[in-house]
Design an enzyme around this catalytic site. Sequence first.
Site, mmCIF file in Angstrom:
data_model
loop_
_atom_site.group_PDB
_atom_site.id
_atom_site.type_symbol
_atom_site.label_atom_id
_atom_site.label_comp_id
_atom_site.label_asym_id
_atom_site.label_seq_id
_atom_site.Cartn_x
_atom_site.Cartn_y
_atom_site.Cartn_z
ATOM 1 N N GLY A 88 2.177 -0.922 -12.342
ATOM 2 C CA GLY A 88 2.594 -2.374 -12.298
ATOM 3 C C GLY A 88 2.114 -3.036 -13.469
ATOM 4 O O GLY A 88 3.051 -3.687 -14.176
ATOM 5 N N GLY A 120 -5.219 -0.032 -9.516
ATOM 6 C CA GLY A 120 -5.529 -0.031 -7.975
ATOM 7 C C GLY A 120 -5.663 1.187 -7.509
ATOM 8 O O GLY A 120 -6.269 0.978 -6.098
ATOM 9 N N GLU A 121 -5.498 2.264 -7.645
ATOM 10 C CA GLU A 121 -5.521 3.433 -7.104
ATOM 11 C C GLU A 121 -6.654 4.214 -7.558
ATOM 12 O O GLU A 121 -7.378 4.950 -6.658
ATOM 13 C CB GLU A 121 -4.290 4.358 -7.029
ATOM 14 C CG GLU A 121 -3.295 3.811 -6.357
ATOM 15 C CD GLU A 121 -1.888 4.128 -6.293
ATOM 16 O OE1 GLU A 121 -1.223 4.592 -5.443
ATOM 17 O OE2 GLU A 121 -1.279 4.064 -7.587
ATOM 18 N N GLY A 158 -0.026 -8.731 -3.419
ATOM 19 C CA GLY A 158 -1.609 -9.097 -3.281
ATOM 20 C C GLY A 158 -2.439 -8.856 -4.189
ATOM 21 O O GLY A 158 -3.550 -9.270 -4.554
ATOM 22 N N ARG A 171 -7.838 -2.021 -20.771
ATOM 23 C CA ARG A 171 -8.123 -3.649 -20.898
ATOM 24 C C ARG A 171 -7.976 -4.296 -19.404
ATOM 25 O O ARG A 171 -6.847 -3.819 -18.866
ATOM 26 C CB ARG A 171 -7.159 -4.507 -21.973
ATOM 27 C CG ARG A 171 -7.335 -5.628 -21.955
ATOM 28 C CD ARG A 171 -8.753 -6.339 -22.367
ATOM 29 N NE ARG A 171 -8.914 -6.302 -23.737
ATOM 30 C CZ ARG A 171 -10.012 -5.986 -24.288
ATOM 31 N NH1 ARG A 171 -11.168 -5.652 -23.536
ATOM 32 N NH2 ARG A 171 -10.327 -5.857 -25.414
ATOM 33 N N PHE A 188 0.957 -1.286 -0.103
ATOM 34 C CA PHE A 188 0.095 -0.091 0.012
ATOM 35 C C PHE A 188 0.833 1.170 -0.259
ATOM 36 O O PHE A 188 0.368 2.360 0.560
ATOM 37 C CB PHE A 188 -1.011 -0.053 1.332
ATOM 38 C CG PHE A 188 -1.553 -1.437 1.429
ATOM 39 C CD1 PHE A 188 -2.493 -1.870 0.162
ATOM 40 C CD2 PHE A 188 -1.559 -1.976 2.291
ATOM 41 C CE1 PHE A 188 -3.105 -3.066 0.508
ATOM 42 C CE2 PHE A 188 -2.115 -3.340 2.610
ATOM 43 C CZ PHE A 188 -2.884 -3.906 1.428
ATOM 44 N N GLN A 213 -9.219 -5.922 -6.504
ATOM 45 C CA GLN A 213 -8.773 -4.817 -6.162
ATOM 46 C C GLN A 213 -9.699 -3.493 -5.952
ATOM 47 O O GLN A 213 -9.807 -2.784 -5.257
ATOM 48 C CB GLN A 213 -7.799 -4.097 -7.354
ATOM 49 C CG GLN A 213 -6.375 -4.878 -7.474
ATOM 50 C CD GLN A 213 -5.580 -4.123 -6.723
ATOM 51 O OE1 GLN A 213 -5.173 -2.989 -6.607
ATOM 52 N NE2 GLN A 213 -5.169 -4.996 -5.398
ATOM 53 N N LYS A 235 -4.389 0.370 -18.825
ATOM 54 C CA LYS A 235 -3.852 1.504 -17.815
ATOM 55 C C LYS A 235 -3.810 0.979 -16.573
ATOM 56 O O LYS A 235 -3.557 0.032 -16.414
ATOM 57 C CB LYS A 235 -5.278 2.559 -18.036
ATOM 58 C CG LYS A 235 -5.446 3.045 -19.510
ATOM 59 C CD LYS A 235 -6.310 4.383 -19.662
ATOM 60 C CE LYS A 235 -7.817 4.235 -19.489
ATOM 61 N NZ LYS A 235 -8.490 5.340 -19.652
ATOM 62 N N GLY A 236 -4.192 1.788 -15.600
ATOM 63 C CA GLY A 236 -3.928 1.216 -13.890
ATOM 64 C C GLY A 236 -5.338 1.167 -13.524
ATOM 65 O O GLY A 236 -6.223 1.957 -13.616
#
Lengths: 740, 331
Positions: free
Chosen positions: A511, A698-699, A469, A622, A241, A632, A695-696
């Site tokens: 990531g 998690g956040e 994770g 995607r 995190f 997530q 793209k991203g």
Amino acid sequence: MPDGKYPSTPRVDAWDKVRGAAIYAADDARPRMLHGALAVAAVNRGQIVSLDVERARAAPGVRLVLTHQDMQGVQSAGFLLGGGFAFQSFQPMLSPAIHYRGQPIALVVADTVEAAQHAASLVAATYAVEPFQLSLDAPAQDIVAQHGSPLPQATYADKVAGDADGAYAAAAVKVDATYLSPPQHPNPLELLSTVAEWRDGTLIVKEGSQNSGAVRHGLARQLGLDPARVQVLSPQAGGAFGQKNSHQSHTVLAAVAARRLDAPVKLVVSRSQGFHGASFRPASRHRVRLGADRAGRIAAAIHEADQQTSRHDLFPASFTEMTARLYGIRNFRGHERMVRTDVQTPGYMRAPFEHPAGFAFESAMDELAYALDMDPVALRLANDTTVDPLTGRPLSSRHLAECLRRGAERFGWARRSMAPASMVERDGTAIGWGVACGAHKAAASPAAARLEAFADGRIRLAVAGHEMGQGIRTALANVLARRLSVDPRTIEIIVGDTRAADQHLTAGSWGTASATPAADAAGERLIQALRSLDPGYSGGAPAEVLRRAGRASVAVEVATKAPGQPDAVFQRLQGGLPAVQGPEFPDFVSMSYAAHFAEVRVEPRTRRVRVPRIVTVVDCGRVVSPRTAESQVRGAAIWGLGSALREISETDGRYGGFVNADLAEYVVPVHADVPEIDVGFIDEPDPRLNALGVKGLGEVAMTGVAAALANAVHHATGLRIRELPIRLDQLLAAPAARPT
Amino acid sequence: MHPFTYTRAATSEQAVRALAAAGPGARLLAGGTTLYDLMKLGVERPSHVIDINAVQELSGFDTSGPRELVFGGLSRMSDVAADRRLVEGYPALSEALWRAASQQLRNMASLGGNLLQRTRCPYFRGGAPFACNKREPGSGCDAIGGIDRGHALLGGSRSCIATYPGDFAVALVAFDGEIDVLGPNGARSLPVEQLHRDPGDTPHVETSLRPDEVITRIRVPATRAGRASTYHKIRDRESYAFALASAAVGLEMDGDVVRQARIALGGVATRPWRAREAEEMLRGRRLTGRAAEEAGRIAMRDAQPGSHNEFRIELARRTVADALTIAAGRA
Ligand SMILES: Cc1cc2nc3c(=O)[nH]c(=O)nc-3n(C[C@H](O)[C@H](O)[C@H](O)COP(=O)(O)OP(=O)(O)OC[C@H]3O[C@@H](n4cnc5c(N)ncnc54)[C@H](O)[C@@H]3O)c2cc1C
Ligand code: SF4
């Protein structure tokens, strides 16, 4: 070329995790292993005058006590944002200086962890104390504007488009409000833990990290070693995190002790020490001004923010990088300042800037909707854009409007009545429905990958990336399995291992967008290599081809980078330094987006707030691993709920440090708090960012959740609460928050 | 953790003898969920630990008797909370248990240990550098003027404002529970209401139990008010948190008129707090929303706020009112 949506495959390491077979750093238990425990400073600022370690040294089982007097030759690893590797420039125990309460002052190493902890409690220090300050309301000399500071101005200068102040002054409808976000700690379940040992002059470190490369190069710098003599293994982090995104302060202590004792040393930092020994989400305060015409077109936005940093580092904010880009607001001014406080340097807790900025900006949007008497979804749709307001460049993809539409549909938003406190259950329970959006830069870093296929059927991928994770192994397996037309379970994936590939920081939601294109490119290269052995090869298990060709194995290597990055980024990758591009690329700007819809129920008498459901729809390009991606988003909704309604790290101005430094008193959501969470994905690839269109995620998934909940609380009660967390303190303190 | 010696007792008498022999530094070990926690924090530093988990006569409980409910001092929170007769006949007692801690903790924790759990005051638990009269008599009280959001509104002194955190004792006090204890001079009984002491000038002396006494049993007189009862607990999250305010309420009703009310407050006072004036006010009254709210106001009449806990006065009033409403719904 394979394309289309990816199937929802199980998490490749799920089975290992539930059986306890997934090995974390502190699981390493061997004969001869020694155990460390830290003694920490009891004062918040000053100098150690005397340090008595005799009783600790004499305690049963103790092998070694290290203090600042035993650390000759050890250097700081340098601050991550200053060309270094660590979360802060300050390395404890190199001098008698105390910069924050809880700072390590001695490391005790003993035969057992109990003996080490007991002996650590016998370390006695006296201090010459100095005054300290913890508040955002700091004296002028402790406030540093990012604009014009020594920080890289390309990133940290004020964000300006058009003439925001002029347009705001002229606007027909205005909102001007200030929002507060408290310090918070990420508390990954896996404590900060390190096993250090020396083998033939090489230092081998096991530590759960998002940045094994920085741990490696940080240690090399600290100990004056050739980086080739330091290897870091971080096959999994038990949650990170952002707290584990760089070199930690305790790691070198374990390394020095292991060298002295010629034995492996395990050092686990306790939960309460972790509140002080590693980075956290700093306090921030945001003033947001929005000016719109009566139809709801926003002409101007001004977002000014102060964020806590430490005294020894300038840790900057990037609040307005996101808020400037959330809507098509042509006149924007963002201004950020850092406030020096006497703490360890704060850091990048999940959605580090986007979450507090999203709370502030999206609360202000809701206030604007009420000022306009306009539906909050309609207001957002009326301010959509296809162009990046700051640069004028096109957005590589943006499906925020679709997120809003689908989310509203799934949530049943059309049945909402606009007026606060207008939806009430028969028993008097107030129902509140809130919406908010989030955006997050879509960035990417260079990545190196090595892919090897063996005649016995194994396929092994080693790549830059870390498994915290979030499911990077599963995403990599999915991408590679599709590319090679093999079963994902046949692929062994090695991440977070500096022996196998140069490792880059895995953070900032880059990531997947960095590692999976490398894996995909490696897969393509492997297909070519197999074709050179068998021109008829068109995918499927490589083992056949190898056996026919009489080869034991074949290996390929690739290195990939973000669009527009120069080749020099590969040197940074090799040197353990961050080399990230985004959201700005030469020809476009890339962001991920989310829309959140939340329902709260507020009990009539006690005003207890409960959250029955949250709907989140995300545009993250995607989706390469639907199952872990959904998880997530669920985790982000839960954390957004925690941040909005529960979490605060309490400080006591008399002592510094954090007072509620354990998991009983730092209140995170528990199962009983978790609502029904409905997750949707747009799942449209963004091929300009990378070939896979990733793209991203998690956040962005957490960005805006807190505002959706705060807006729902307002809808239920009429109370506009501008300070997180929203608790009974404010809901019951009527004078401070009268219905509006 | 500091080194200590460890023995196991097979009977209550053995435990008492071992306590007496080891002197004031000795502690009994039941579930260990309070004791080990505080030992790891360095707040408890027993020289000798006497494990009573093997003492047969302390475990088990009986809720079938016509006159009283009887619980062994070592019976586990989870077992008692799940007892059908308790769930149906005395929901307040069951809820006070299952709304406490977590399932894992309740599986370990004993009722005797539960009564003797210690405050969550962070300055008490935090150790150095904090001043705390309870931990170190005479050192001062850092909660006063500090982070007192969770501290007591009732019963505090100039020396200590620590909240008694437990839930079960609050329900026991509402229902006139008693404990039986065994000491070197034999057995005695006392009301749970007299177990916990006001802090006064000696906050380190928390109970009227002598250091060499063992809680053998907890007894609750059978009452019709058991059925129309609840333990209502408001906290910072839905589970696994101590009370910001709680109320144990039991009612005997004649239609919608209160014949007798039992009200005890938790989470807001230095000890489990019986609200007798509020009970008196309700006697013979119709239990309207108004009356319930008035009872809450009376219960909190003497509340003294600190810097950050004033909201809990209003919260406790409303918690009492809600508890009365819930209990009345079960009559
Ligand atoms: C994270 C956490 C959350 C919690 N939340 C709650 C909550 O919400 N509500 C709540 O009420 N409680 C809560 N608790 C407290 C928990 O209920 C107590 O720790 C538990 O009941 C203590 O019982 P034990 O058997 O483990 O006691 P132990 O830890 O074994 O003993 C506690 C003390 O009692 C003494 N003792 C034990 N048995 C006897 C006996 N028979 N006679 C005399 N002395 C004895 C011991 O010597 C020791 O001093 C929580 C605890 C934790 C750790
Ligand atoms: S309130 Fe009591 S327990 Fe807390 S610091 Fe003061 S004296 Fe200690």
